[in-house]
Design a protein around this motif. Structure first.
Motif, PDB file in Angstrom:
ATOM      1  N   UNK A 207     -35.422 -51.982   7.151  1.00  0.00           N
ATOM      2  CA  UNK A 207     -35.870 -50.920   6.175  1.00  0.00           C
ATOM      3  C   UNK A 207     -36.398 -51.773   4.768  1.00  0.00           C
ATOM      4  N   UNK A 208     -36.050 -52.930   4.006  1.00  0.00           N
ATOM      5  CA  UNK A 208     -36.754 -53.194   3.360  1.00  0.00           C
ATOM      6  C   UNK A 208     -38.153 -53.601   3.498  1.00  0.00           C
ATOM      7  N   UNK A 209     -38.183 -54.730   4.399  1.00  0.00           N
ATOM      8  CA  UNK A 209     -39.439 -54.903   5.053  1.00  0.00           C
ATOM      9  C   UNK A 209     -40.717 -54.461   5.203  1.00  0.00           C
ATOM     10  N   UNK A 210     -40.214 -52.941   5.520  1.00  0.00           N
ATOM     11  CA  UNK A 210     -41.421 -51.439   4.959  1.00  0.00           C
ATOM     12  C   UNK A 210     -41.142 -50.623   3.663  1.00  0.00           C
ATOM     13  N   UNK A 211     -40.135 -50.638   2.844  1.00  0.00           N
ATOM     14  CA  UNK A 211     -39.905 -50.304   1.848  1.00  0.00           C
ATOM     15  C   UNK A 211     -41.359 -51.602   0.748  1.00  0.00           C
ATOM     16  N   UNK A 212     -40.922 -52.444   1.249  1.00  0.00           N
ATOM     17  CA  UNK A 212     -41.694 -53.774   0.474  1.00  0.00           C
ATOM     18  C   UNK A 212     -43.477 -53.591   0.412  1.00  0.00           C
ATOM     19  N   UNK A 213     -43.750 -53.598   1.748  1.00  0.00           N
ATOM     20  CA  UNK A 213     -45.005 -53.427   2.411  1.00  0.00           C
ATOM     21  C   UNK A 213     -45.619 -51.350   1.560  1.00  0.00           C
ATOM     22  N   UNK A 214     -45.030 -51.074   1.251  1.00  0.00           N
ATOM     23  CA  UNK A 214     -45.600 -49.527   1.210  1.00  0.00           C
ATOM     24  C   UNK A 214     -46.523 -50.175  -0.315  1.00  0.00           C
ATOM     25  N   UNK A 215     -48.013 -49.473   0.101  1.00  0.00           N
ATOM     26  CA  UNK A 215     -48.862 -49.922  -1.275  1.00  0.00           C
ATOM     27  C   UNK A 215     -48.777 -49.914  -2.177  1.00  0.00           C
ATOM     28  N   UNK A 216     -47.639 -48.978  -2.693  1.00  0.00           N
ATOM     29  CA  UNK A 216     -46.779 -48.995  -4.178  1.00  0.00           C
ATOM     30  C   UNK A 216     -45.932 -49.735  -3.949  1.00  0.00           C
ATOM     31  N   UNK A 217     -45.776 -50.566  -3.291  1.00  0.00           N
ATOM     32  CA  UNK A 217     -45.016 -52.088  -3.622  1.00  0.00           C
ATOM     33  C   UNK A 217     -45.952 -53.047  -2.796  1.00  0.00           C
TER      34      UNK A 217
END
Length: 566
Positions: A207-217
């Protein structure tokens, strides 16, 4: 009572191995480039990486490693370290990255507390392993991450990484793993006393990898060539070794050479578009490109965290070199990402000055993190950019408790970060202070209490207090304020020399000041606030030596002290 209607979807566990399997299957020819400790540059692909990670998993299983066992690493950013990330967690073991910059006694404590079964290490750390091995009797084996030709001469009986892999065929299927089982273990030194472990799960890591990879992250993409300067022993390099395979981004590992020239040349050679690291590293890089008169041909953005980024650094990246510098904040206890300073559409319509003021803050939360500031009695404070209070966070990649601690640090379901902050109407958070008297030198924490305890052990010292002083290169460095015992004497050099062998060298105070008395509170505690006010304008000798640094004034001013003159 009405029975809930469940969705009819596949129940596929969020396993760390799925990230590398995805990259191998769908981005199999994408490169992973590493500057090796051996001195050369190594290249291979995600497909190669997964095959070798499976060979490592087979080798560890053959050594008797079982699911749940901790496997330690003492290694730089490189392809073998990446293989260890997945070759351990892929079959249920726990990857325990260890910070080699800590004092050896602290490292030994961490290895023993984690109960590491095996420890894998880069050649650089062979002398360190010889020191650690006698102090870590429960470690069943040490593995040198090299080939037979470069195998180091050691007093410790160490296996050879490449020899172990050669014996395995890589024909291995990643097993199905409970997504709530442990995957990674990182210890934080950002606390007094012994380091504490944050034990992440497969679910939280994915989940952290998904969140960190978001366009505004971080905005990672298959179109990126990513160079993580932040070490893989620092909270999983902020999730990049997981986010890059998730998105199919090219990975470029710098190894041990983190000076400005080495980083610039690697960035240019590998057409790096995105990087991440602490302000100290970027200071060296910016000084190099300025002095060499060169520019970045491919770098588009860099994430800056670990300690507060000076506004001048953000401006220099953007105005002088056209690179978006993204200010971020997080903690080991948060896996680590919490906030990143990136603007939304409406904010981008504001004046450049208003945009800049937002970007100088630690930023906006990414999905998966919730935060609030609280005052006395736990009362939640308004988001007006003025009220400041203790910063609390929660989310699926925030710890519930420390490894092998029975009690939870949570307060009504929230984790108290130990930082004091404001949050404005846009939801942008700014750290204003730390509730603990820790000193952050570069990206590393120094415990003021530990420094004081060493000082008062000297026979000539009656009382001592350690506080942070602003530094143009390291952001903060320790200043020791001492009251001598009556009829006793000790010099600055003698007292600094007293620290040799007792703490890591970079923990030794930069300067010592002798006073007649120290301020105390009504309860007899050292009054650190008054002490910081008293020495707010103090300039360390090491700060005076920093020359030709265009960031000097603003780095120091940003820390709340008088600017250091050039």
């Amino acid at each position: 009572m009405t029975t809930p209607l469940h969705g009819q979807m596949m129940d596929v566990p969020l396993a760390v191995s799925s990230l590398l399997a995805h990259a191998s299957r769908y981005f199999g020819t994408t490169e992973i480039v590493s500057k090796r400790v051996e001195g050369d540059v190594h290249r291979y692909t995600y497909r190669d990486c997964e095959r070798r990670a499976k060979q490592l998993a087979q080798a560890l299983i053959a050594l008797g490693v079982e699911a749940g066992d901790r496997i330690g690493t003492l290694a730089w950013n490189g392809y073998r370290h990446l293989e260890t990330y997945y070759g351990t967690t892929g079959f249920g073991a726990v990857c325990h990255t260890i910070n080699p910059r800590l004092f050896p006694e602290q490292i030994a404590y961490i290895v023993n507390h984690a109960d590491d079964s095996y420890v894998l290490f880069d050649l650089t750390f062979a002398p360190l392993v010889d020191m650690l091995a006698p102090q870590c009797p429960n470690v069943r084996g040490w593995i040198a991450m090299t080939d037979e030709a470069h195998r180091p001469r050691m007093s410790t009986d160490a296996s050879c990484y490449e020899a172990l892999l050669t014996e395995m065929d890589g024909q291995f299927d990643w097993p199905l793993i409970d997504e709530r089982s442990a995957s990674n273990l990182c210890y934080t030194s950002g606390t007094t006393g012994n380091p504490k472990g944050a034990l992440y799960s497969h679910r939280s890591t994915v989940l952290h990898a998904l969140g960190a990879s978001l366009p505004d992250a971080m905005g990672l993409s298959a179109r990126d060539s990513v160079l993580p300067v932040v070490p893989m022993f620092h909270v999983n390099a902020w999730g990049i070794p997981h986010g890059a395979p998730l998105t199919g981004a090219k990975l470029v590992f710098p190894g041990k050479d983190l000076d400005g020239k080495s980083l610039y040349e690697l960035m240019e050679a590998e057409r790096v578009t995105c990087s991440a690291g602490v302000p100290t590293v970027w200071l060296g890089l910016l000084n190099y490109v300025r002095e060499a008169g060169v520019r970045f041909s491919s770098l588009e953005r860099t994430i800056i965290g670990g300690s507060a980024c000076p506004p001048a650094m953000l401006r220099m990246f953007k105005d002088d070199y056209g690179v978006e510098a993204i200010h971020g904040w997080g903690m080991t206890e948060m896996s680590p990402l919490g906030t990143l300073a990136r603007l939304n559409w409406e904010q981008m319509q504001r004046s450049p000055d208003k945009q800049r003021r937002l970007l100088e803050k630690q930023g906006h939360v990414i999905y998966g993190v919730d935060m609030k500031i609280v005052g006395d009695g736990g009362r939640e404070l308004p988001w007006d950019g003025v009220a400041f209070g203790d910063l609390h966070v929660r989310g699926p990649w925030v710890i519930d408790r420390y490894f092998r601690h029975d009690t939870s640090p949570l307060v009504d379901g929230w984790f108290a970060t130990g930082d004091v902050a404001t949050i404005d109407r846009d939801g942008f958070m700014r750290i204003t202070d730390r509730s603990k008297d820790l000193i952050k030198s570069g990206c590393e924490w120094i415990s003021s209490i530990d420094i004081e305890n060493v000082a008062v052990a000297h026979p000539a010292v009656a009382e001592a207090a350690c506080i942070a002083c602003a530094h143009p290169k390291w952001t903060e460095r320790p200043l020791l304020v001492v009251v001598k015992r009556p009829d006793s004497d000790v010099t600055q050099d003698e007292l600094r020399g007293f620290y040799e062998g007792k703490v890591a060298k970079w923990w030794i105070p930069d300067d010592v000041v002798f006073v007649d008395e120290l301020p105390h509170t009504a309860t007899g505690k050292l009054h650190k606030l008054k002490l910081r006010e008293q020495f707010g304008d103090y300039i360390l000798p090491s700060a005076r030596k920093v020359q030709n640094c265009p960031l000097t004034d603003e780095v120091t001013a940003g820390s709340g002290s008088t600017p250091v003159p050039e």
